[in-house]
Design an enzyme around this catalytic site. Structure first.
Site, short mmCIF file in Angstrom:
data_model
loop_
_atom_site.label_atom_id
_atom_site.label_comp_id
_atom_site.label_asym_id
_atom_site.label_seq_id
_atom_site.Cartn_x
_atom_site.Cartn_y
_atom_site.Cartn_z
N GLY A 248 0.76 -1.24 0.00
CA GLY A 248 0.00 0.00 0.00
C GLY A 248 0.78 1.29 0.00
O GLY A 248 0.19 2.37 0.00
N GLU A 290 3.79 -7.03 1.00
CA GLU A 290 3.28 -7.30 -0.34
C GLU A 290 3.33 -6.07 -1.25
O GLU A 290 2.29 -5.50 -1.60
CB GLU A 290 1.84 -7.81 -0.26
CG GLU A 290 1.69 -9.14 0.44
CD GLU A 290 0.25 -9.52 0.69
OE1 GLU A 290 0.00 -10.71 0.94
OE2 GLU A 290 -0.64 -8.62 0.65
N ARG A 293 2.05 -2.08 -6.45
CA ARG A 293 2.18 -0.80 -7.13
C ARG A 293 3.55 -0.15 -6.85
O ARG A 293 4.21 0.34 -7.76
CB ARG A 293 1.07 0.13 -6.64
CG ARG A 293 1.01 1.48 -7.34
CD ARG A 293 0.17 2.47 -6.55
NE ARG A 293 -1.10 1.90 -6.14
CZ ARG A 293 -2.22 1.97 -6.85
NH1 ARG A 293 -2.22 2.57 -8.01
NH2 ARG A 293 -3.34 1.45 -6.39
N ARG A 330 -8.12 3.53 -15.03
CA ARG A 330 -8.04 4.03 -13.66
C ARG A 330 -8.66 5.41 -13.48
O ARG A 330 -9.20 5.71 -12.42
CB ARG A 330 -6.59 4.02 -13.16
CG ARG A 330 -6.03 2.60 -13.00
CD ARG A 330 -4.67 2.59 -12.33
NE ARG A 330 -4.74 3.08 -10.96
CZ ARG A 330 -4.25 4.24 -10.56
NH1 ARG A 330 -3.65 5.06 -11.41
NH2 ARG A 330 -4.35 4.61 -9.30
N TYR A 334 -11.35 5.74 -10.66
CA TYR A 334 -10.97 6.45 -9.44
C TYR A 334 -10.66 7.93 -9.62
O TYR A 334 -10.30 8.59 -8.66
CB TYR A 334 -9.69 5.86 -8.81
CG TYR A 334 -9.55 4.37 -8.77
CD1 TYR A 334 -10.57 3.55 -8.33
CD2 TYR A 334 -8.35 3.76 -9.14
CE1 TYR A 334 -10.42 2.18 -8.27
CE2 TYR A 334 -8.19 2.40 -9.08
CZ TYR A 334 -9.23 1.60 -8.64
OH TYR A 334 -9.06 0.24 -8.58
N CYS A 361 -16.18 4.53 -27.64
CA CYS A 361 -17.48 5.17 -27.79
C CYS A 361 -18.13 5.27 -26.42
O CYS A 361 -19.08 4.55 -26.08
CB CYS A 361 -18.34 4.34 -28.76
SG CYS A 361 -19.86 5.17 -29.24
N GLU A 362 -17.59 6.17 -25.62
CA GLU A 362 -17.97 6.29 -24.22
C GLU A 362 -17.51 7.66 -23.73
O GLU A 362 -16.32 7.99 -23.81
CB GLU A 362 -17.29 5.19 -23.39
CG GLU A 362 -17.74 5.07 -21.97
CD GLU A 362 -19.08 4.37 -21.85
OE1 GLU A 362 -19.89 4.83 -21.03
OE2 GLU A 362 -19.31 3.39 -22.58
#
Length: 432
Positions: A248, A290, A293, A330, A334, A361-362
């Site tokens: 994290g 762990e 990122r 992302r 977010y 197309c969004e």
């Protein structure tokens, strides 16, 4: 520059890990994922050596492979002597296919199916990180049928608000992950695990969330977990062998993000760990962490070609590229921040304010809003989006039936393909 593996050459082109990005596009096309192998190995080494230095030689980092998963990545982390965590049978299958030593693999996830459990046992996986009672009892049943005693950790929810995106917070009491200490459920599942004949409880796991910059979050979680270690020792006469503190650590995506000194952060956690263990009079468990990122994010760069520049006079401007939410979802998920650069015009002033958008197309297909690019930006210019090593390729999709980009690894003076660009034939491979 946002990352120390970025520079500008004499042609005014962006370089990444010493490679001219314009030349790489000529060779591989766009969209294009790039990864700096030297930096990946450097981060693996940093985590391993720092954890050994402050926690002892049995401490072990585990690459959180959901951040970016393909065969060569498992080969690299295996060569660097660190472990992995996996969250699906697909990740486990990929690691196995890469020849990774699965005795150093930890199987996470809040909803492991019976097939997941069965196949993982067949692969001789090292550890399950058990999320809930149903999983625990299913694991006991399958382990008994397979005549094995399976080592596990139990995922504990410490009840910490990590002050990060709600979507990536995992340490709150009401998280979908783990067993809360505050509700008594952590206590209950430990007791249940200790009664199972084909399960060996070796430790506890917690993870508070991602993109954590707040100084005290990991320290608070550590204290709560060690108090729980003391509690179950006193109540059940159980000595915790392994304590997994999760990952994290925040990553710098834009200039305003702080830069975390990983060694200093680990040293700070280790100092607290030793002091609290001594105070509580408990044996120090082996520490696992762990990094996902924080191990790979700044090793990545994504390159796109500009397709159009649209100026809506009096309103706003758009620069559209040949990728988007299919290769980087992302921002859509977010509102994540990124540093975006015009890779072939790095010497020009950036005065053109625009939204960088994708080709889907969004209307929500946005890579980044309100960025500055050169006034001369036009079709076929190249856009680089920095710090895309984590949660870009691994979260990519085929929305609008768009093929996924290739992944190219850069090491020393060599560039080599590790994931091929998808073809249109790949898109219909499973159609009947």
């Amino acid at each position: 520059m946002i990352c120390d593996n970025l520079d500008i050459n004499e042609l005014g082109h962006l370089t990444f890990s010493g490679f001219d990005t314009v030349d790489l596009v000529k060779k591989y096309g766009t969209p294009l994922y790039l990864l700096d192998e030297n930096k990946i190995r450097e981060k693996c080494h940093l985590y391993l050596e720092t954890m050994h230095k402050y926690f002892g030689k049995d401490a072990l980092p585990l690459y959180a492979s959901k951040a970016n998963c393909f065969k060569q990545m498992y080969k690299i982390v295996g060569e660097e002597h660190i472990g992995i965590d996996v969250v699906s049978l697909g990740e486990l299958y990929t690691a196995h296919a890469a020849g990774f030593d699965l005795s150093k693999a930890f199987f996470h996830g809040n909803n492991k199916t019976d097939e997941d459990i069965y196949q993982a046992i067949k692969y001789n996986i090292g550890y399950f990180v058990v999320d809930n009672e149903e999983e625990l009892l299913s694991l006991q049943e399958i382990a008994q049928k397979e005549q094995v005693v399976q080592k596990i950790l139990i995922r504990i929810t410490p009840g910490i608000d990590p002050h990060t995106y709600v979507e990536v917070a995992t340490g709150n009491v009401d998280s979908k992950f783990g067993n809360a200490i505050a509700t008594g459920q952590a206590d209950k599942i430990v007791e249940l695990a200790l009664r199972q004949k084909n399960i060996r409880l070796v430790g506890l796991h917690c993870h508070v969330g991602s993109q954590v910059f707040t100084e005290d979050v990991h320290l608070k979680a550590l204290r709560i977990m060690l108090d729980f270690v003391k509690h179950i020792k006193d109540k059940y006469n159980y000595e915790t062998e392994k304590l997994n503190l999760g990952g994290g650590f925040g990553v710098r995506y834009v200039e305003s993000d702080p830069l975390i000194d990983i060694e200093s952060k680990i040293r700070e956690i280790a100092d607290e760990f030793h002091q609290v263990c001594h105070k509580l009079k408990i044996r120090e468990p082996q520490i696992l962490m762990e990094p996902g990122r924080s191990l790979i994010a700044d090793s990545g760069l994504t390159l796109y070609s500009v397709g159009s520049v649209k100026k809506i006079i009096g309103y706003k401007n758009y620069v559209s590229v040949d990728g988007g939410m299919t290769d980087n979802p992302r921002y859509a998920l977010y509102k994540s921040s990124y540093t975006c650069l015009c890779a072939n015009k790095m010497r020009e002033s950036n005065n053109f304010k625009c939204d960088l958008v994708g080709r889907c197309c969004e209307s929500g297909d946005i890579i980044q809003k309100d960025i500055l690019l050169p006034d001369s930006i036009r079709r076929n210019d190249l856009i680089a989006v920095c710090t895309t090593g984590a949660y870009n390729y691994s979260m990519s999709s085929n929305y609008n039936r768009l093929p996924k980009p290739p992944v190219v690894m850069l090491k020393d003076k060599q560039d080599y393909l590790v994931v091929k660009r998808e073809s249109y034939q790949d898109l219909i491979r499973n159609d009947i």
